[in-house]
Write an enzyme that holds these catalytic residues in place. Structure first.
Site, mmCIF file in Angstrom:
data_model
loop_
_atom_site.group_PDB
_atom_site.id
_atom_site.type_symbol
_atom_site.label_atom_id
_atom_site.label_comp_id
_atom_site.label_asym_id
_atom_site.label_seq_id
_atom_site.Cartn_x
_atom_site.Cartn_y
_atom_site.Cartn_z
ATOM 1 N N HIS A 1 -7.358 101.495 69.255
ATOM 2 C CA HIS A 1 -6.275 100.523 69.081
ATOM 3 C C HIS A 1 -5.595 100.663 67.739
ATOM 4 C CE1 HIS A 1 -8.342 97.943 72.190
ATOM 5 N NE2 HIS A 1 -7.101 98.070 72.607
ATOM 6 N N CYS B 1 6.128 127.371 70.079
ATOM 7 C CA CYS B 1 5.478 126.056 70.086
ATOM 8 C C CYS B 1 4.309 125.977 69.113
ATOM 9 C CB CYS B 1 5.046 125.676 71.495
ATOM 10 S SG CYS B 1 3.869 126.826 72.202
HETATM 11 C C1 PEP Z 1 -0.659 128.242 69.453
HETATM 12 O O1 PEP Z 1 -1.648 128.962 69.555
HETATM 13 O O2 PEP Z 1 0.255 128.438 68.631
HETATM 14 C C2 PEP Z 1 -0.540 127.056 70.323
HETATM 15 C C3 PEP Z 1 0.546 126.324 70.359
HETATM 16 O O3 PEP Z 1 -1.600 126.735 71.072
HETATM 17 P P1 PEP Z 1 -2.886 125.964 70.517
HETATM 18 O O4 PEP Z 1 -2.622 125.552 69.109
HETATM 19 O O5 PEP Z 1 -3.104 124.835 71.445
HETATM 20 O O6 PEP Z 1 -3.949 127.005 70.620
#
Ligand code: PEP
Ligand code: MG
Length: 576
Positions: free
Chosen positions: A193, A508
């Site tokens: 929470h 990402c």
């Molecule tokens: C990465 O490896 O850059 C990625 C986004 O995946 P994770 O950090 O979940 O391994």
């Protein structure tokens, strides 16, 4: 002398203030015998306590300002509903009669029964709601034993840093009302929470600081760094100066950046850049929408499995993913299939064998899924089903070879057949992409791009595997450098492969969220970013102040360097 404690930073920001060690009003219930002739009297005592507790909560609710986020009000409302639910009081009353016990004990028995029901729920979020039952019961128990004259003068909490074992939603809200500076709790995780509320309320918070109440003196001065989960007790003048400066800078910067909320990310020469968010669970979408509403470029699904301590069935996965999709209200959702292993703890109940010698290189991510197709097929079916309801893409982590991709494709075909046979609604044409996070995949990215709908560069692992540096080992973290020429070559190769095959390439990994690298990445031709929600505005700010065409030639010059120091100074120049 200063003392430094570490915990989990669950709400970013820096706070400086004096501690207030908060002792919650918990009451250990003890059982004693109530003869049958006094049952009615004991039940009346319980009803009075329920009424009093409900009045206290109504009082708290009435004090909440009108602009308080809805889900915060919902915490209080759910407690009120529970208190006023006849089933709750009738259950406790029946226990008094059945066991001839006191009201406190009856509440405890009722509480234990309800907690068991919550514990058996499949939905991890709902399971954590058992805390609500415990908090409500503790409030009533406290009311039952409280002597009216024991109510002491309320302490002034403005600007104080609250140190507690845990906090109830009502405690947290009342403290927010009194403008506390930060929260530090000994227990709780990112789903507790305190964490949920602190994030929503924008108050720095650190959880999991074990023994904080013993180690921190009741009124000592503290610095809280919610970004890194650090608590500094009795800071020296140098630390204070440093953190005061950081705090001031971040307040000024946040104010400026907030003007970019829901504005497009577009370079000065008109190149539109998509900046999406990374999430771990559907609940994170609320936070994402505070910064932008562009969709999710990486939904890490492993949290769902880790929180359940076991493989999750298709239906529960489907419901969870659908919740995420509906929260996005038409924006895209990129669901990454399971990436368990290595730094992501695997529970024993999921069949973890002896610890691998080198887990990052072991049975991780897609390798593990392909080894256990009987489990993986549930996730494939769930994702394809939810893709029938909106813009959902499926992303496969840690592919290293085309053969692996072929195995995944065969399993996806199998999932299609199963779904067709079951006559359930699903998206036959779901877009499928690969994470490029192993050097082998980056070098084969042309073939991956030819066969897939999109690619996404996972720099966290790509750097780890390219430079042979364990991403979670402090000892070698000084070598973990996204600007290593080998890493840059692999990123460039992947971006070019995407352009050649006309498939989008996103990034990402954390490199995408570090504003130091934004200009370089734009110069390398990256048009899609997926970053933690609170990094969106920082990256957008750089994008909107850059000229993409000018960056291309500068990036080319950087790419021709082999000396990491030279690259670093050129990148600094790019940013200056
Ligand atoms: C990465 O490896 O850059 C990625 C986004 O995946 P994770 O950090 O979940 O391994
Ligand atoms: Mg990865």
């Amino acid at each position: 002398m200063s003392i430094i404690l570490n915990g989990i930073g669950v709400s970013r920001g820096i706070a400086i203030g004096n501690a207030y060690v908060y002792v919650r009003a918990t009451t250990e219930a003890t059982e004693y015998h109530i003869p049958a002739k006094y049952h009615d009297k004991e039940i009346e005592r319980l009803r009075q306590a329920l009424k009093e507790s409900s009045m206290q909560l109504h009082e708290i609710r009435n004090k909440i300002s009108a602009d308080t986020p809805e889900d915060i009000l919902a915490f209080i409302d759910s407690h009120l509903l529970m208190l006023e639910d006849p089933a709750f009081s009738e259950g406790s009353e029946a226990i008094i009669r059945e066991f001839s016990c006191n009201a406190e004990w009856a509440l405890q028995v009722q509480c234990d029964r309800l907690v068991q029901v919550f514990d058996e729920m499949e939905d991890p979020y709902l399971r954590t709601r058992k805390d609500d039952v415990i908090h409500v019961v503790q409030r009533i128990q406290h009311t039952l034993v409280e002597e009216p004259e024991s109510k002491s003068e309320p302490v002034k909490l403005k600007g104080r840093i609250i140190i507690s074992d845990d906090l109830t939603p009502a405690d947290t809200l009342m403290m927010q009302h009194q403008k506390v500076a930060a929260f530090v709790t000994e227990f709780g995780g990112p789903l507790s929470h305190t964490a949920i509320l602190a994030r929503n309320l924008g108050i720095p918070a650190i959880v999991g600081v074990h023994n904080a109440r013993q180690l921190i003196h009741p009124t000592e001065q503290l610095i809280i760094d919610g970004n890194y989960g650090v608590v500094i007790g009795e800071p020296d003048a140098r630390s204070l100066k440093h953190y005061r400066r950081l705090r001031h800078q971040s307040v000024v910067r946040r104010r400026r950046l907030n003007q970019l909320v829901n504005k497009p990310a577009v370079t000065k020469d008109g190149v539109h850049i998509l900046i999406q968010g990374n999430i771990d669970r559907p609940e994170d979408i609320r936070k994402l929408k505070q910064y932008d509403n562009t969709g999710v470029g990486l939904y890490r699904t492993e949290m769902l499995f880790l929180e359940n301590d076991q493989y999750v069935d298709e239906e529960s996965q489907f419901k969870t993913y659908k919740r995420a999709l509906f929260r996005l209200k038409g924006k895209p959702l990129t669901i990454r299939t399971l990436d368990l292993g290595a730094d992501k703890e695997i529970q024993e109940s999921m069949g973890q064998g002896p610890m691998a010698h080198n887990p990052a290189m072991g049975l991780r991510a897609i390798r593990r899924c392909l080894k256990e197709p009987e489990h993986f097929i549930h996730q494939l079916c769930a994702i394809m089903r939810v893709a029938a309801y909106g813009d959902v893409k499926m992303m496969i982590p840690m592919l290293t070879s085309i053969e692996e991709l072929e195995q995944v494709t065969a399993l996806i075909d199998h999932a299609r057949e199963l779904l067709r046979h079951r006559k359930v609604r699903f998206n036959d044409k779901i877009e499928i992409g690969a994470m490029i996070e192993v050097p082998a995949a980056a070098l084969s990215s042309e073939t991956f791009a030819d066969r897939l709908d999109f690619l996404s560069i996972g720099t966290n692992d790509l750097i780890q595997y390219t430079l042979a540096i364990d991403r979670i080992d402090d000892e070698v973290s000084y070598l973990y450098n996204p600007l290593h020429p080998a890493v840059l070559q692999l990123i460039r190769k992947t971006i070019e492969s995407g352009k050649k095959a006309r498939v989008p390439v996103s990034m990402c990994g954390e490199m995408a969220s570090d504003p130091r690298y934004t200009r370089l990445l734009l110069g390398m031709g990256l048009n899609y970013f997926s970053v933690p929600p609170n990094a969106i505005l920082e990256v957008k700010n750089i994008v909107n102040n850059s000229n993409a065409s000018k960056l291309h030639s500068k990036a080319r010059r950087i790419m021709s360097c082999h000396d990491i120091n030279e690259i670093e100074s050129l990148v600094d120049k790019l940013n200056s």
